[in-house]
Design a protein around this motif. Sequence first.
Motif, PDB file in Angstrom:
ATOM      1  N   VAL A 178       0.880  -1.170   0.000  1.00 17.99           N
ATOM      2  CA  VAL A 178       0.000   0.000   0.000  1.00 17.99           C
ATOM      3  C   VAL A 178       0.918   1.221   0.000  1.00 17.99           C
ATOM      4  O   VAL A 178       1.640   1.452   0.974  1.00 17.99           O
ATOM      5  CB  VAL A 178      -0.940  -0.012   1.236  1.00 17.99           C
ATOM      6  N   GLU A 179       0.905   1.954  -1.098  1.00 16.12           N
ATOM      7  CA  GLU A 179       1.851   3.049  -1.312  1.00 16.12           C
ATOM      8  C   GLU A 179       1.766   4.163  -0.276  1.00 16.12           C
ATOM      9  O   GLU A 179       2.780   4.673   0.173  1.00 16.12           O
ATOM     10  CB  GLU A 179       1.663   3.647  -2.709  1.00 16.12           C
ATOM     11  N   ARG A 180       0.546   4.555   0.084  1.00 17.96           N
ATOM     12  CA  ARG A 180       0.364   5.664   1.030  1.00 17.96           C
ATOM     13  C   ARG A 180      -0.971   5.520   1.738  1.00 17.96           C
ATOM     14  O   ARG A 180      -1.836   4.777   1.289  1.00 17.96           O
ATOM     15  CB  ARG A 180       0.504   7.006   0.333  1.00 17.96           C
ATOM     16  N   GLU A 193      11.131   2.856   1.251  1.00 21.51           N
ATOM     17  CA  GLU A 193      11.479   4.177   1.801  1.00 21.51           C
ATOM     18  C   GLU A 193      10.556   4.550   2.964  1.00 21.51           C
ATOM     19  O   GLU A 193      10.947   5.252   3.878  1.00 21.51           O
ATOM     20  CB  GLU A 193      11.494   5.263   0.723  1.00 21.51           C
ATOM     21  N   VAL A 194       9.337   4.059   2.945  1.00 24.18           N
ATOM     22  CA  VAL A 194       8.393   4.316   4.038  1.00 24.18           C
ATOM     23  C   VAL A 194       8.769   3.462   5.255  1.00 24.18           C
ATOM     24  O   VAL A 194       8.672   3.912   6.391  1.00 24.18           O
ATOM     25  CB  VAL A 194       6.938   4.053   3.596  1.00 24.18           C
ATOM     26  N   LYS A 195       9.236   2.244   5.007  1.00 22.95           N
ATOM     27  CA  LYS A 195       9.680   1.377   6.109  1.00 22.95           C
ATOM     28  C   LYS A 195      10.768   2.061   6.919  1.00 22.95           C
ATOM     29  O   LYS A 195      10.796   1.970   8.142  1.00 22.95           O
ATOM     30  CB  LYS A 195      10.203   0.045   5.573  1.00 22.95           C
ATOM     31  N   GLU A 196      11.672   2.769   6.220  1.00 24.72           N
ATOM     32  CA  GLU A 196      12.740   3.481   6.923  1.00 24.72           C
ATOM     33  C   GLU A 196      12.170   4.571   7.819  1.00 24.72           C
ATOM     34  O   GLU A 196      12.589   4.722   8.960  1.00 24.72           O
ATOM     35  CB  GLU A 196      13.721   4.075   5.913  1.00 24.72           C
ATOM     36  N   LYS A 197      11.204   5.334   7.324  1.00 27.15           N
ATOM     37  CA  LYS A 197      10.568   6.395   8.117  1.00 27.15           C
ATOM     38  C   LYS A 197       9.824   5.824   9.311  1.00 27.15           C
ATOM     39  O   LYS A 197       9.788   6.411  10.374  1.00 27.15           O
ATOM     40  CB  LYS A 197       9.569   7.190   7.270  1.00 27.15           C
ATOM     41  N   MET A 198       9.202   4.664   9.088  1.00 29.99           N
ATOM     42  CA  MET A 198       8.406   4.051  10.144  1.00 29.99           C
ATOM     43  C   MET A 198       9.281   3.264  11.120  1.00 29.99           C
ATOM     44  O   MET A 198       8.772   2.672  12.072  1.00 29.99           O
ATOM     45  CB  MET A 198       7.308   3.168   9.537  1.00 29.99           C
ATOM     46  N   GLY A 199      10.580   3.262  10.858  1.00 30.94           N
ATOM     47  CA  GLY A 199      11.520   2.661  11.793  1.00 30.94           C
ATOM     48  C   GLY A 199      11.588   1.157  11.742  1.00 30.94           C
ATOM     49  O   GLY A 199      11.944   0.525  12.727  1.00 30.94           O
TER      50      GLY A 199
END
Length: 120
Positions: A77-79, A107-113
């Motif tokens: 799920v992109e966003r 790249e979202v996984k990195e933001k979400m830790g």
Amino acid sequence: MKRWRADPTEENLWGVVLAYAGVKFKTYSGLPFSYEIKKGRNGEYTRELWIDRREKSKSLAWSSIVLALGNIKGEVVERPKALGDIRGVTYIYGMFYRFGLIDVPDEVKEKMGCTKDRKK
């Protein structure tokens, strides 16, 4: 989650949501939050999550979570808005990812830790 995977019903998802109350999550942009669920006068949990992200908590209705669940299409799920134009969808997105219901772009996984791969 085992019960949900074996029998993906709304009631079993509610059990997962109850089990994760107080756990730290992150939004799409990496902002931390958690939620709590209060008990009503009858002693049972209300179907309302209280998001603790800022000084003033926001409520998230159970119906919004169920609506977003029905909008999951595909693995990644992109966003958050891909789950629908739902109030509180940024929080639902973080919860669904943590529960393993959805996957998100790297790249979202990195933001979400969380850089490890999630199993759906």
